[in-house]
Design an enzyme around this catalytic site. Structure first.
Site, short mmCIF file in Angstrom:
data_model
loop_
_atom_site.label_atom_id
_atom_site.label_comp_id
_atom_site.label_asym_id
_atom_site.label_seq_id
_atom_site.Cartn_x
_atom_site.Cartn_y
_atom_site.Cartn_z
N GLY A 157 0.75 -1.19 0.05
CA GLY A 157 -0.14 0.13 -0.03
C GLY A 157 0.81 1.47 0.07
O GLY A 157 1.97 1.22 -0.07
N HIS A 182 3.92 1.72 -7.88
CA HIS A 182 2.87 0.58 -7.78
C HIS A 182 1.73 0.86 -8.89
O HIS A 182 1.31 -0.42 -9.45
CB HIS A 182 2.09 0.78 -6.67
CG HIS A 182 2.85 0.81 -5.20
ND1 HIS A 182 3.16 1.90 -4.41
CD2 HIS A 182 3.39 -0.24 -4.54
CE1 HIS A 182 3.91 1.46 -3.43
NE2 HIS A 182 3.99 -0.01 -3.56
N GLN A 191 7.46 -9.83 7.28
CA GLN A 191 8.68 -9.39 6.90
C GLN A 191 9.37 -8.29 7.41
O GLN A 191 10.25 -7.61 6.81
CB GLN A 191 8.38 -9.34 5.35
CG GLN A 191 7.27 -8.12 5.01
CD GLN A 191 7.19 -7.95 3.60
OE1 GLN A 191 6.41 -8.59 3.15
NE2 GLN A 191 7.75 -6.97 2.83
N GLN A 238 14.34 -9.28 -3.90
CA GLN A 238 12.83 -9.89 -3.72
C GLN A 238 12.39 -10.48 -5.15
O GLN A 238 11.91 -11.65 -4.89
CB GLN A 238 12.07 -9.01 -3.49
CG GLN A 238 10.50 -9.10 -3.31
CD GLN A 238 9.69 -8.31 -2.70
OE1 GLN A 238 9.67 -8.02 -1.62
NE2 GLN A 238 8.98 -7.36 -3.62
P1 AMP Z 1 5.71 -2.48 -1.47
O1 AMP Z 1 4.49 -1.98 -1.56
O2 AMP Z 1 6.65 -1.58 -1.27
O3 AMP Z 1 5.78 -3.76 -0.96
O4 AMP Z 1 5.83 -2.76 -3.17
C1 AMP Z 1 5.04 -3.49 -3.99
C2 AMP Z 1 5.67 -3.77 -5.34
O5 AMP Z 1 5.83 -2.48 -5.92
C3 AMP Z 1 6.83 -4.47 -5.10
O6 AMP Z 1 6.96 -5.62 -6.44
C4 AMP Z 1 7.73 -3.49 -5.35
O7 AMP Z 1 9.27 -3.88 -5.96
C5 AMP Z 1 7.29 -2.54 -6.39
N1 AMP Z 1 7.63 -1.28 -6.43
C6 AMP Z 1 7.92 -0.60 -4.97
N2 AMP Z 1 8.64 0.81 -5.67
C7 AMP Z 1 8.78 0.85 -6.93
C8 AMP Z 1 9.26 1.56 -7.90
N3 AMP Z 1 9.91 2.68 -7.62
N4 AMP Z 1 9.47 1.17 -9.26
C9 AMP Z 1 8.81 0.02 -9.65
N5 AMP Z 1 8.37 -0.92 -8.49
C10 AMP Z 1 8.38 -0.63 -7.33
#
Ligand code: AMP
Length: 281
Positions: free
Chosen positions: A31, A37, A61, A153
């Site tokens: 979120g 995202h 995590q 990841q």
């Molecule tokens: P998170 O909500 O931070 O767990 O991220 C959810 C997904 O969004 C994960 O697959 C992250 O790698 C991806 N994500 C987060 N920040 C970025 C970004 N700046 N560019 C591309 N994907 C992202």
């Protein structure tokens, strides 16, 4: 857009979609959506008929001294953004729904977590692989989309999918950045204006490494030293790691080659930020 809160309801909904012959994509998230995202969501929707976005700040995590409680949350804003990006469903379980007290099973990838972020975030990737495996069994997607910003990841999840014969296509989406280059992150919201300036040193140091490599530097330790000094010139920075490593095994390399991964984690004030890039000839 449908909001789904229970495992059973999500599984029934996914079964009906699959039985109807439609393809299903999943974007797992915690979120506080930004353009990174939303780019994942649009890419997922381009590949499949229906899109499920999961929104779950996964407690397992986070380490005991990490920011689980403080992690930024904006459920109403997120729901609107997900709908605008094409989500058909948001799966938003409670922690109790995901982790009943009787649970005893986790999914552990053996070697890949023992590098980069895994060294300072003990147990982090076990939390990630376990929750993602659960999400895969709950949502039953054909395709799941992750960001390359969290390179390790993406590697660990791809390994899990291969090793456990999960019939899911994993897609990686390039890092989405602010206009000045800072990788978008929910955690950027923690930064003060002064820290925000120092945070730019992560991307700038990736560019510096790329420039040195392009000019012919092949020794990892020399590039690392330049990068370390460059980052530490910026106020409030503390380096967790700078790694020049093999992009598949994540093992450190001594000699840089086309495609070597540079990954780094830097604390700016209290905020831990990560970034990465592949060196190109
Ligand atoms: P998170 O909500 O931070 O767990 O991220 C959810 C997904 O969004 C994960 O697959 C992250 O790698 C991806 N994500 C987060 N920040 C970025 C970004 N700046 N560019 C591309 N994907 C992202």
């Amino acid at each position: 857009m449908e909001i789904i809160k229970t495992v059973h309801h999500m599984q029934q909904t996914s079964d009906a979609i699959r039985q109807g012959g439609e393809s299903l994509a999943l974007v797992p998230t915690m979120g506080f959506f930004h353009e990174g995202h939303l780019t994942l969501m649009r890419a997922a929707k381009d590949h499949c008929d229906r899109l499920v976005v999961s929104l779950f700040v996964n407690p397992t995590q986070f380490g005991p001294n990490e920011d689980f409680e403080a992690y930024p949350r904006d459920t109403q804003g997120d729901l609107k953004k997900a709908e605008d990006a094409g989500a058909d469903m948001v799966f938003m379980p409670s922690a109790g729904e995901m982790y009943p007290e009787s649970a005893q099973t986790s999914v552990v990838v053996k070697d890949l977590p023992n590098h980069l972020c895994g060294l300072s975030r003990s147990g982090h990737f076990d939390g990630v692989t376990t929750v993602v495996a659960k999400l895969f069994h709950i949502v039953k997607p054909h395709v799941a989309v992750f960001g390359q910003k969290d390179y390790q990841q993406l590697s660990v999840i791809s390994r899990m999918v291969m090793d456990l014969d999960m019939d899911i296509q994993i897609m990686g989406v390039p890092t989405v950045r602010e206009a000045d280059g800072l990788a978008m992150s929910s955690r950027n919201s923690y930064l003060s204006p002064e820290e925000r300036k120092s945070a730019l040193s992560l991307k700038k140091s990736l560019d510096l490494a790329q420039r040195l490599f392009h000019e012919g530097e092949k020794k990892a330790h020399i590039v690392k030293d330049f990068v370390r000094s460059y980052i530490l010139e910026h106020p409030h920075t503390e380096i967790d790691y700078i790694s020049l490593c093999d992009s598949v095994t994540l093992e450190d390399v001594n000699t840089l080659t086309d495609g070597t991964l540079m990954a780094l984690a830097v604390r700016v004030g209290k905020t831990r930020l990560i970034d990465n890039g592949r060196l190109k000839k």
